[in-house]
Write a protein that holds these residues in place. Structure first.
Motif, short mmCIF file in Angstrom:
data_model
loop_
_atom_site.label_atom_id
_atom_site.label_comp_id
_atom_site.label_asym_id
_atom_site.label_seq_id
_atom_site.Cartn_x
_atom_site.Cartn_y
_atom_site.Cartn_z
N ILE A 1 10.06 -14.51 -19.33
CA ILE A 1 10.63 -15.73 -18.27
C ILE A 1 11.32 -16.70 -18.35
O ILE A 1 12.15 -17.63 -18.46
CB ILE A 1 9.51 -15.60 -17.47
CG1 ILE A 1 9.06 -14.20 -16.27
CG2 ILE A 1 9.98 -16.41 -15.70
CD1 ILE A 1 10.41 -13.70 -15.41
N ASP B 1 13.21 -19.71 -12.73
CA ASP B 1 12.12 -19.12 -11.42
C ASP B 1 10.95 -19.36 -11.17
O ASP B 1 10.54 -20.07 -12.53
CB ASP B 1 12.14 -17.09 -11.99
CG ASP B 1 13.35 -16.83 -12.20
OD1 ASP B 1 14.02 -17.36 -12.04
OD2 ASP B 1 13.35 -14.93 -12.29
N LYS B 2 10.63 -19.78 -10.47
CA LYS B 2 8.76 -20.07 -9.64
C LYS B 2 8.10 -18.96 -9.27
O LYS B 2 9.08 -17.71 -8.70
CB LYS B 2 9.05 -21.30 -8.92
CG LYS B 2 10.35 -22.58 -9.26
CD LYS B 2 9.46 -23.06 -10.87
CE LYS B 2 10.74 -24.11 -10.82
NZ LYS B 2 10.05 -24.58 -12.56
N PHE B 3 6.69 -19.35 -9.51
CA PHE B 3 6.10 -18.60 -8.67
C PHE B 3 4.72 -19.13 -8.52
O PHE B 3 4.37 -20.17 -8.36
CB PHE B 3 5.18 -17.37 -10.12
CG PHE B 3 6.61 -16.53 -11.03
CD1 PHE B 3 7.54 -15.72 -10.57
CD2 PHE B 3 7.13 -17.12 -11.84
CE1 PHE B 3 8.19 -14.88 -10.97
CE2 PHE B 3 8.08 -16.24 -12.46
CZ PHE B 3 9.14 -15.53 -11.79
N ASN C 1 0.19 -17.05 -11.22
CA ASN C 1 0.10 -16.81 -13.40
C ASN C 1 0.12 -15.10 -13.00
O ASN C 1 0.71 -14.55 -13.42
CB ASN C 1 -1.35 -17.23 -14.47
CG ASN C 1 -0.89 -18.10 -14.22
OD1 ASN C 1 0.28 -19.65 -13.62
ND2 ASN C 1 -2.18 -19.44 -14.80
N ARG D 1 3.97 -14.54 -12.28
CA ARG D 1 4.60 -14.09 -12.92
C ARG D 1 4.62 -13.81 -13.73
O ARG D 1 5.67 -12.88 -14.92
CB ARG D 1 3.85 -15.79 -13.73
CG ARG D 1 5.40 -15.97 -14.50
CD ARG D 1 4.80 -17.53 -16.01
NE ARG D 1 5.96 -17.92 -16.75
CZ ARG D 1 7.22 -18.67 -16.38
NH1 ARG D 1 7.22 -19.36 -15.29
NH2 ARG D 1 7.66 -18.46 -17.74
N ASP E 1 7.40 -10.86 -15.37
CA ASP E 1 7.59 -11.12 -17.05
C ASP E 1 7.86 -9.69 -17.57
O ASP E 1 8.33 -9.54 -18.01
CB ASP E 1 6.71 -11.82 -17.78
CG ASP E 1 6.59 -11.76 -19.79
OD1 ASP E 1 7.52 -13.30 -19.31
OD2 ASP E 1 6.05 -11.75 -19.88
#
Length: 237
Positions: free
Chosen positions: A93, A100-102, A105, A108, A112
């Protein structure tokens, strides 16, 4: 006329001698490279906040990246075209979709994983190699092991066994066999022969020392390359 013909032949012969001297160390100048035209995606496991397995300050993401770079160099010398899902310390990522924001974790990490899948499908390689490091609570276990998915693309099992045999012959530190595994998403989803290579156990003190040695990373990469070459040669027969 004959005189000029002889001079021309002598000139051509001299030119070939010069070219031979310049390129004698380049096997590809005289014969096809062993992996010429083969495209391979290398997936260095984890990255960024997802460090993977760890033991003290020894973290999987760093080892897998180093081995993957060594693997890339060696494969390219054999003529392969190599794409890495990540080439830096961060995850895929951070390298390919940094904006990009999540929220978590976990989100993300899943994104990924999907990005690595998308990269691989878009690149459409001949082979997919995911590089990892193993760890379990008991320190006595050691040895590299290669996994494939029974429901993955055809050729995964043969590729896994070829690399596993190479580990046995070149590293001489494992008697393990290549195994089918179900819980690895990418091995099932990518549409080409795919394997996950556990290069050793950082939970084992002796093997951890090896896996933090850059010279050993090169030896591991050599073994993987040899396995890929043997698979490729057998697949062509």
């Amino acid at each position: 006329m004959k005189r000029w013909l002889i001079i021309g032949l002598l000139f051509a012969s001299s030119l070939l001698v010069v070219l031979y001297g310049v390129n004698a160390s380049d096997r590809g100048f005289f014969m096809p490279e062993q992996l010429g035209g083969v495209k391979i995606v290398i997936d260095p496991g984890h990255g960024g906040l997802d460090g993977g397995a760890s033991s003290g300050d020894v973290v999987e993401r760093d080892i897998t990246l180093s081995i993957s770079h060594e693997l890339k160099k060696r494969l390219e010398k054999k003529g392969a075209v190599v794409v890495m899902t990540r080439e830096k310390d961060g995850d895929a990522i951070a390298e390919h979709a940094p904006s990009d924001k999540f929220g978590t974790n976990r989100e993300r990490k899943f994104a990924d994983l999907k990005l690595r899948e998308s990269i691989t499908i878009e690149e459409n390689p001949d082979l997919f190699i995911s590089v990892h490091v193993n760890a379990i609570p008991e320190s006595r276990w050691r040895g590299a092991q290669v996994f494939y998915h029974a429901e993955g693309a055809e050729g995964g099992e043969m590729l896994a066994k070829s690399i596993q045999n190479s580990f046995k012959e070149r590293l001489k530190n494992t008697d393990r066999e290549a195994l089918s595994i179900k819980g690895v998403y990418l091995l099932k989803k990518v549409p080409m022969p795919a394997v996950l290579v556990e290069t050793g156990f950082i939970s084992n003190p002796d093997e951890r020392a090896l896996l933090t040695d850059p010279a050993y990373h090169g030896k591991v990469a050599d073994a993987i390359v040899d396995g890929i070459v043997q698979y490729h040669l057998s697949d062509k027969q």
